[in-house]
Motif scaffolding. Structure first.
Motif, short mmCIF file in Angstrom:
data_model
loop_
_atom_site.label_atom_id
_atom_site.label_comp_id
_atom_site.label_asym_id
_atom_site.label_seq_id
_atom_site.Cartn_x
_atom_site.Cartn_y
_atom_site.Cartn_z
N HIS A 83 0.82 -1.21 0.00
CA HIS A 83 0.00 0.00 0.00
C HIS A 83 0.86 1.26 0.00
O HIS A 83 0.46 2.28 -0.57
N ILE A 133 1.60 1.67 -3.64
CA ILE A 133 0.48 2.25 -4.36
C ILE A 133 0.38 3.75 -4.09
O ILE A 133 0.18 4.56 -5.01
N LEU A 178 0.60 6.54 -6.99
CA LEU A 178 -0.54 7.42 -7.25
C LEU A 178 -0.11 8.86 -7.46
O LEU A 178 -0.83 9.65 -8.10
N VAL A 234 -7.26 6.62 -12.24
CA VAL A 234 -6.82 5.24 -12.03
C VAL A 234 -7.76 4.26 -12.73
O VAL A 234 -8.98 4.36 -12.60
N ARG A 273 -6.88 0.66 -12.57
CA ARG A 273 -6.88 -0.44 -11.61
C ARG A 273 -5.60 -0.41 -10.79
O ARG A 273 -4.61 0.20 -11.17
N LEU A 274 -5.66 -1.10 -9.64
CA LEU A 274 -4.49 -1.32 -8.79
C LEU A 274 -4.01 -2.74 -8.99
O LEU A 274 -4.82 -3.66 -9.16
N ALA A 307 -6.68 -2.19 0.44
CA ALA A 307 -6.48 -1.29 -0.69
C ALA A 307 -7.81 -0.70 -1.15
O ALA A 307 -7.91 0.49 -1.49
N ILE A 324 -9.10 -4.25 -8.59
CA ILE A 324 -7.85 -4.56 -7.89
C ILE A 324 -7.44 -5.98 -8.29
O ILE A 324 -8.18 -6.94 -8.06
N SER A 373 4.06 -3.07 -5.70
CA SER A 373 2.71 -2.98 -6.27
C SER A 373 2.75 -1.95 -7.37
O SER A 373 3.75 -1.23 -7.55
N VAL A 377 0.23 0.82 -10.10
CA VAL A 377 -1.02 1.53 -10.42
C VAL A 377 -1.10 1.65 -11.94
O VAL A 377 -0.17 2.15 -12.57
#
Length: 339
Positions: free
Chosen positions: A90, A93, A97, A117, A119-120, A174, A185, A197, A199
């Motif tokens: 996280h 992410i 971001l 965004v 998707r994560l 998340a 996600i 991770s 983005v």
């Protein structure tokens, strides 16, 4: 003692003990303070709520706070951007971001509801049993489950990483932290644990955060965010031969992520049931009272038996605690019945 040695008569230390001590301390700092919540388990919810209500910045490493009491945590937040994630995924992410516009969720310093965004992408090491079939996991022992290939963690988190329950909890976290639907996600297996991770933005760009697998970096960022601290860990050796791989998650062998998606979509209290039931199952597995493959199956059975007490709007801490107590008791019943 040290203060007296240096000639000071004014230094005083207050020691707080008991089940409410962490909550009392977390709520005592106010807007100028930063609280790092690294407690394991849902007992971290009280300190999380106290820290947020006090106005303190919360560096959150206790994912169960959000999983168990997501609506309560959201309600306790008194200003935008008050929560800084410390879990490596996280944190990654949150860093990624910054490359685009995402003005929604608990970590956003400005909240307008606008987001670029698409998707994560949560990365998972795959744990010690990556690549195995379901039949090959029938006789897994606690010692094997505790032998994580990348991270050195406590027993509960390590077993959760072996079953991938941990990744399911992180998916829910998340979803709540960044206000992204669970359908947007994705979990992929990345054994090297260097890309923490990613983005994916609506224009097709993907921003990844990469660093050696060392928790000192996300912890340091949690304390200095949004500024970057002085050198914390050695960076990746870009001038040395290396390779990263990414694989789809086998949800038939590791059903925990699917269970987490279903729980998040079912009701505000289903995630709390998932977490509480899993904690009981992990304790039983480590004690030799529950087979490895029965952990997610027992959690699934407890989730199926849960009737939500209300909506997220009228959720209270007492309600969450009651739901947790029921889930633990029901899981224990199923564990005993299966012996």
């Amino acid at each position: 003692t040290e203060a007296r040695r240096q000639g000071s008569d004014h230094a005083r230390v207050t020691v707080r003990t008991g089940p409410e001590a962490a909550t009392e301390v977390a709520g005592s700092l106010g807007a100028a303070g930063t609280v790092v919540n690294g407690i394991t388990g849902s007992v971290g919810l009280g300190p999380t709520l106290a820290a947020l209500r006090s106005g303190a910045r919360l560096a959150l490493a206790n994912k169960e706070s959000l999983v168990v009491g997501g609506p309560l945590v959201r309600q306790a937040q008194v200003r935008p951007g008050q929560v800084v994630p410390v879990d490596s995924e996280h944190s990654a992410i949150a860093q990624a971001l910054l490359a685009g516009r995402h003005e929604t969720g608990m970590t956003a310093p400005v909240v307008t509801g606008t987001s670029e965004v698409r998707r994560l992408v949560l990365t998972a090491s795959g744990g010690p049993f990556r690549g195995r079939s379901r039949s090959e996991l029938a006789d897994v022992t606690p010692e094997q489950a505790l032998a994580h290939p990348t991270w050195a963690m406590g027993p509960v988190v390590t077993v959760n990483s072996a079953t991938l329950v941990n990744k399911g909890l992180e998916l829910i976290e998340a979803h709540l932290l960044f206000d992204v639907p669970v359908r947007d996600i994705t979990v992929v297996v990345h054994p090297q644990s260097v890309v923490h991770s990613m983005v994916e933005f609506r224009d097709g760009s993907t921003i990844a955060q990469a660093s050696p697998p060392d928790m000192r970096l996300p912890i340091a960022l949690g304390l200095t965010w949004p500024a970057r601290p002085r050198p914390v860990v050695p960076p990746c050796a870009w001038d040395s031969p290396t390779a990263w791989t990414f694989e789809p998650l086998d949800e038939e062998v590791f059903p925990a992520v699917r269970l987490a998606r279903e729980a998040a979509a079912a009701s505000p209290t289903h995630p709390a049931v998932l977490n509480a039931a899993n904690e009981q199952c992990v304790a039983a597995f480590l004690a030799g009272r529950l087979p490895y493959l029965a952990v997610p199956e027992t959690v699934r059975a407890v989730l199926a038996a849960h009737t939500p007490p209300g909506t997220g709007e009228d959720l209270t801490l007492d309600t969450v605690l009651e739901v947790e107590a029921w889930a633990r008791a029901h899981a224990d019943e199923l564990i005993t019945a299966g012996r």
